[in-house]
Motif scaffolding. Sequence first.
Motif, PDB file in Angstrom:
ATOM      1  N   MET A   1       0.808  -1.221   0.000  1.00 21.41           N
ATOM      2  CA  MET A   1       0.000   0.000   0.000  1.00 21.41           C
ATOM      3  C   MET A   1       0.844   1.276   0.000  1.00 21.41           C
ATOM      4  N   TYR A   2       2.137   1.151   0.287  1.00 26.06           N
ATOM      5  CA  TYR A   2       2.992   2.334   0.370  1.00 26.06           C
ATOM      6  C   TYR A   2       3.986   2.458  -0.789  1.00 26.06           C
ATOM      7  N   VAL A   3       4.293   1.361  -1.441  1.00 29.01           N
ATOM      8  CA  VAL A   3       5.298   1.370  -2.512  1.00 29.01           C
ATOM      9  C   VAL A   3       4.655   0.825  -3.783  1.00 29.01           C
ATOM     10  N   GLU A   4       4.579   1.648  -4.800  1.00 27.12           N
ATOM     11  CA  GLU A   4       3.979   1.228  -6.065  1.00 27.12           C
ATOM     12  C   GLU A   4       4.852   0.166  -6.731  1.00 27.12           C
ATOM     13  N   TYR A   5       4.234  -0.913  -7.145  1.00 27.89           N
ATOM     14  CA  TYR A   5       4.940  -2.051  -7.726  1.00 27.89           C
ATOM     15  C   TYR A   5       5.790  -1.634  -8.929  1.00 27.89           C
ATOM     16  N   ARG A   6       5.227  -0.846  -9.811  1.00 24.67           N
ATOM     17  CA  ARG A   6       5.983  -0.491 -11.034  1.00 24.67           C
ATOM     18  C   ARG A   6       7.220   0.345 -10.710  1.00 24.67           C
ATOM     19  N   TYR A   7       7.153   1.163  -9.653  1.00 25.10           N
ATOM     20  CA  TYR A   7       8.322   1.950  -9.261  1.00 25.10           C
ATOM     21  C   TYR A   7       9.438   1.037  -8.745  1.00 25.10           C
ATOM     22  N   SER A   8       9.046   0.026  -8.006  1.00 29.37           N
ATOM     23  CA  SER A   8      10.044  -0.949  -7.527  1.00 29.37           C
ATOM     24  C   SER A   8      10.689  -1.663  -8.700  1.00 29.37           C
ATOM     25  N   CYS A   9       9.878  -2.052  -9.677  1.00 26.00           N
ATOM     26  CA  CYS A   9      10.418  -2.739 -10.858  1.00 26.00           C
ATOM     27  C   CYS A   9      11.351  -1.824 -11.649  1.00 26.00           C
ATOM     28  N   GLU A  10      10.977  -0.568 -11.788  1.00 31.11           N
ATOM     29  CA  GLU A  10      11.833   0.389 -12.492  1.00 31.11           C
ATOM     30  C   GLU A  10      13.163   0.568 -11.764  1.00 31.11           C
ATOM     31  N   THR A  11      13.124   0.645 -10.454  1.00 29.72           N
ATOM     32  CA  THR A  11      14.352   0.779  -9.665  1.00 29.72           C
ATOM     33  C   THR A  11      15.230  -0.448  -9.825  1.00 29.72           C
ATOM     34  N   LEU A  12      14.640  -1.634  -9.778  1.00 26.77           N
ATOM     35  CA  LEU A  12      15.415  -2.858  -9.984  1.00 26.77           C
ATOM     36  C   LEU A  12      16.080  -2.862 -11.352  1.00 26.77           C
ATOM     37  N   GLY A  13      15.392  -2.327 -12.349  1.00 29.46           N
ATOM     38  CA  GLY A  13      15.946  -2.268 -13.696  1.00 29.46           C
ATOM     39  C   GLY A  13      17.179  -1.386 -13.801  1.00 29.46           C
ATOM     40  N   LEU A  14      17.355  -0.482 -12.859  1.00 28.89           N
ATOM     41  CA  LEU A  14      18.521   0.404 -12.865  1.00 28.89           C
ATOM     42  C   LEU A  14      19.761  -0.241 -12.256  1.00 28.89           C
ATOM     43  N   LEU A  15      19.572  -1.334 -11.540  1.00 30.61           N
ATOM     44  CA  LEU A  15      20.680  -2.008 -10.869  1.00 30.61           C
ATOM     45  C   LEU A  15      21.242  -3.108 -11.758  1.00 30.61           C
ATOM     46  N   ALA A  16      22.555  -3.147 -11.886  1.00 30.78           N
ATOM     47  CA  ALA A  16      23.200  -4.095 -12.801  1.00 30.78           C
ATOM     48  C   ALA A  16      23.007  -5.555 -12.378  1.00 30.78           C
ATOM     49  N   ASN A  17      23.258  -5.872 -11.139  1.00 32.09           N
ATOM     50  CA  ASN A  17      23.170  -7.250 -10.649  1.00 32.09           C
ATOM     51  C   ASN A  17      22.069  -7.374  -9.611  1.00 32.09           C
ATOM     52  N   ALA A  18      20.831  -7.201 -10.018  1.00 38.93           N
ATOM     53  CA  ALA A  18      19.721  -7.260  -9.070  1.00 38.93           C
ATOM     54  C   ALA A  18      18.873  -8.496  -9.325  1.00 38.93           C
ATOM     55  N   LYS A  19      18.557  -9.190  -8.255  1.00 38.63           N
ATOM     56  CA  LYS A  19      17.662 -10.346  -8.304  1.00 38.63           C
ATOM     57  C   LYS A  19      16.531 -10.063  -7.329  1.00 38.63           C
ATOM     58  N   SER A  20      15.314 -10.406  -7.718  1.00 37.13           N
ATOM     59  CA  SER A  20      14.205 -10.135  -6.812  1.00 37.13           C
ATOM     60  C   SER A  20      13.336 -11.366  -6.610  1.00 37.13           C
ATOM     61  N   TRP A  21      12.784 -11.451  -5.431  1.00 39.79           N
ATOM     62  CA  TRP A  21      11.765 -12.435  -5.114  1.00 39.79           C
ATOM     63  C   TRP A  21      10.477 -11.644  -5.010  1.00 39.79           C
TER      64      TRP A  21
END
Length: 70
Positions: free
Chosen positions: A22-42
């Motif tokens: 409810m506090y963090v928009e999903y698409r913003y999190s995905c966009e941020t992950l896309g900026l990181l070179a070696n990012a893995k997410s669960w």
Amino acid sequence: MALLGQSFGEFCALHYLFFYDMYVEYRYSCETLGLLANAKSWQTNQYEHNGLRVDGEHILEQLIELADSI
């Protein structure tokens, strides 16, 4: 988010991502992950913003499994 050092100057970011936060928009999190070179997410829809408080042990287990797969 956790950072794992593989060697000097190389890191892998591990991140858990809740679809229904409810506090963090999903698409913003995905966009941020896309900026990181070696990012893995669960990513999960099992929890909301308080997932660590509700079931931190399970989330940590998932992140450890993710780290082991690298």
